[in-house]
Motif scaffolding. Sequence first.
Motif, PDB file in Angstrom:
ATOM      1  N   ALA A   1       0.885  -1.355  -0.119  1.00 57.57           N
ATOM      2  CA  ALA A   1       0.086   0.241  -0.016  1.00 57.57           C
ATOM      3  C   ALA A   1       0.843   1.459  -0.132  1.00 57.57           C
ATOM      4  CB  ALA A   1      -0.940  -0.074   1.314  1.00 57.57           C
ATOM      5  N   ALA A   2       1.891   1.302   0.666  1.00 60.04           N
ATOM      6  CA  ALA A   2       2.990   2.324   0.936  1.00 60.04           C
ATOM      7  C   ALA A   2       3.628   2.740  -0.573  1.00 60.04           C
ATOM      8  CB  ALA A   2       3.861   2.148   1.885  1.00 60.04           C
ATOM      9  N   ALA A   3       3.874   1.636  -1.174  1.00 64.72           N
ATOM     10  CA  ALA A   3       4.444   1.748  -2.683  1.00 64.72           C
ATOM     11  C   ALA A   3       3.489   2.222  -3.527  1.00 64.72           C
ATOM     12  CB  ALA A   3       4.986   0.467  -3.030  1.00 64.72           C
ATOM     13  N   ARG A   4       2.245   1.864  -3.358  1.00 67.15           N
ATOM     14  CA  ARG A   4       1.340   2.611  -4.417  1.00 67.15           C
ATOM     15  C   ARG A   4       0.980   4.100  -4.134  1.00 67.15           C
ATOM     16  NH1 ARG A   4      -3.116  -0.351  -2.716  1.00 67.15           N
ATOM     17  NH2 ARG A   4      -3.801   1.177  -1.529  1.00 67.15           N
ATOM     18  N   LEU A   5       0.892   4.398  -2.894  1.00 69.99           N
ATOM     19  CA  LEU A   5       0.823   5.986  -2.482  1.00 69.99           C
ATOM     20  C   LEU A   5       2.084   6.582  -2.908  1.00 69.99           C
ATOM     21  CD1 LEU A   5      -0.843   5.497   1.172  1.00 69.99           C
ATOM     22  CD2 LEU A   5      -1.912   6.104  -0.971  1.00 69.99           C
ATOM     23  N   ARG A   6       3.197   6.017  -2.752  1.00 69.76           N
ATOM     24  CA  ARG A   6       4.560   6.808  -3.378  1.00 69.76           C
ATOM     25  C   ARG A   6       4.296   6.991  -4.795  1.00 69.76           C
ATOM     26  NH1 ARG A   6       6.865   3.758   0.665  1.00 69.76           N
ATOM     27  NH2 ARG A   6       7.670   2.183  -1.090  1.00 69.76           N
ATOM     28  N   GLY A   7       4.078   5.924  -5.366  1.00 65.16           N
ATOM     29  CA  GLY A   7       3.909   6.032  -6.913  1.00 65.16           C
ATOM     30  C   GLY A   7       2.780   7.041  -7.437  1.00 65.16           C
ATOM     31  N   ARG A   8       1.727   6.946  -6.666  1.00 68.67           N
ATOM     32  CA  ARG A   8       0.501   8.007  -7.032  1.00 68.67           C
ATOM     33  C   ARG A   8       1.045   9.495  -6.721  1.00 68.67           C
ATOM     34  NH1 ARG A   8      -5.364   6.925  -5.347  1.00 68.67           N
ATOM     35  NH2 ARG A   8      -5.128   5.776  -7.200  1.00 68.67           N
ATOM     36  N   ALA A   9       1.829   9.712  -5.716  1.00 65.95           N
ATOM     37  CA  ALA A   9       2.456  11.181  -5.317  1.00 65.95           C
ATOM     38  C   ALA A   9       3.313  11.468  -6.269  1.00 65.95           C
ATOM     39  CB  ALA A   9       2.946  10.851  -3.893  1.00 65.95           C
ATOM     40  N   ALA A  10       4.094  10.641  -6.867  1.00 66.39           N
ATOM     41  CA  ALA A  10       5.177  10.915  -7.923  1.00 66.39           C
ATOM     42  C   ALA A  10       4.950  11.074  -9.301  1.00 66.39           C
ATOM     43  CB  ALA A  10       6.288   9.824  -7.889  1.00 66.39           C
ATOM     44  N   ARG A  11       3.413  10.915  -9.426  1.00 64.31           N
ATOM     45  CA  ARG A  11       2.775  11.104 -10.914  1.00 64.31           C
ATOM     46  C   ARG A  11       2.471  12.551 -11.009  1.00 64.31           C
ATOM     47  NH1 ARG A  11      -2.059   7.098 -10.871  1.00 64.31           N
ATOM     48  NH2 ARG A  11      -1.077   5.395  -9.992  1.00 64.31           N
ATOM     49  N   ARG A  12       2.516  13.082 -12.405  1.00 62.62           N
ATOM     50  CA  ARG A  12       2.423  14.472 -12.599  1.00 62.62           C
ATOM     51  C   ARG A  12       0.947  14.492 -12.716  1.00 62.62           C
ATOM     52  NH1 ARG A  12       3.167  15.181 -18.611  1.00 62.62           N
ATOM     53  NH2 ARG A  12       0.980  15.134 -18.865  1.00 62.62           N
ATOM     54  N   ASP A  13       0.539  15.778 -12.091  1.00 63.65           N
ATOM     55  CA  ASP A  13      -0.823  16.323 -12.114  1.00 63.65           C
ATOM     56  C   ASP A  13      -1.559  16.263 -13.437  1.00 63.65           C
ATOM     57  OD1 ASP A  13      -3.347  17.107 -11.575  1.00 63.65           O
ATOM     58  OD2 ASP A  13      -2.432  18.814 -10.462  1.00 63.65           O
ATOM     59  N   SER A  14      -2.453  15.466 -13.712  1.00 62.33           N
ATOM     60  CA  SER A  14      -3.113  15.261 -14.897  1.00 62.33           C
ATOM     61  C   SER A  14      -4.335  16.201 -15.144  1.00 62.33           C
ATOM     62  CB  SER A  14      -3.413  13.703 -15.506  1.00 62.33           C
ATOM     63  OG  SER A  14      -2.495  12.981 -15.236  1.00 62.33           O
ATOM     64  N   ARG A  15      -4.786  16.846 -14.229  1.00 65.09           N
ATOM     65  CA  ARG A  15      -5.966  17.590 -14.115  1.00 65.09           C
ATOM     66  C   ARG A  15      -5.988  18.829 -15.169  1.00 65.09           C
ATOM     67  NH1 ARG A  15      -6.429  18.338  -7.727  1.00 65.09           N
ATOM     68  NH2 ARG A  15      -4.119  18.393  -8.223  1.00 65.09           N
ATOM     69  N   PRO A  16      -4.793  19.578 -15.305  1.00 62.91           N
ATOM     70  CA  PRO A  16      -5.165  20.596 -16.412  1.00 62.91           C
ATOM     71  C   PRO A  16      -5.059  19.843 -17.681  1.00 62.91           C
ATOM     72  CG  PRO A  16      -3.065  20.918 -14.866  1.00 62.91           C
ATOM     73  CD  PRO A  16      -3.829  19.549 -14.335  1.00 62.91           C
ATOM     74  N   TRP A  17      -4.213  18.893 -18.250  1.00 65.55           N
ATOM     75  CA  TRP A  17      -4.546  18.132 -19.322  1.00 65.55           C
ATOM     76  C   TRP A  17      -6.035  17.821 -19.532  1.00 65.55           C
ATOM     77  CZ3 TRP A  17      -5.290  13.134 -20.735  1.00 65.55           C
ATOM     78  CH2 TRP A  17      -5.173  12.634 -22.208  1.00 65.55           C
ATOM     79  N   LEU A  18      -6.514  17.102 -18.497  1.00 65.89           N
ATOM     80  CA  LEU A  18      -7.852  16.565 -18.738  1.00 65.89           C
ATOM     81  C   LEU A  18      -8.803  17.847 -18.830  1.00 65.89           C
ATOM     82  CD1 LEU A  18      -8.059  14.065 -15.699  1.00 65.89           C
ATOM     83  CD2 LEU A  18      -8.183  13.510 -18.207  1.00 65.89           C
ATOM     84  N   ALA A  19      -8.564  18.889 -18.195  1.00 67.22           N
ATOM     85  CA  ALA A  19      -9.601  20.097 -18.589  1.00 67.22           C
ATOM     86  C   ALA A  19      -9.324  20.605 -19.822  1.00 67.22           C
ATOM     87  CB  ALA A  19      -9.192  21.011 -17.593  1.00 67.22           C
TER      88      ALA A  19
END
Length: 85
Positions: A1-19
């Motif tokens: 679970a911790a690795a999943r959270l670290r991976g998610r935190a390291a991802r680029r924010d896609s919200r502006p692209w989605l918008a």
Amino acid sequence: AAARLRGRAARRDSRPWLAGLDFPALVGGATAVPGSTRAVTAEIVSCLKHPELTVFDDVGHLPNLEAEAGFNRALGEFLLRHAPG
């Protein structure tokens, strides 16, 4: 679970692209994916200009395999609604 959270935190924010997407987008949510809650799905949907949400209950990361009939129906209906001409 911790690795999943670290991976998610390291991802680029896609919200502006989605918008910036200005066409219909089919969003498939699955209720049996740890860490991907309805709130996460709602945030993705809120970023899109023309979202259509389909939620697959008791399905994990692969709704096209775990709920094949429902997935194919949702995708087929989406494509028919947005087919050119």
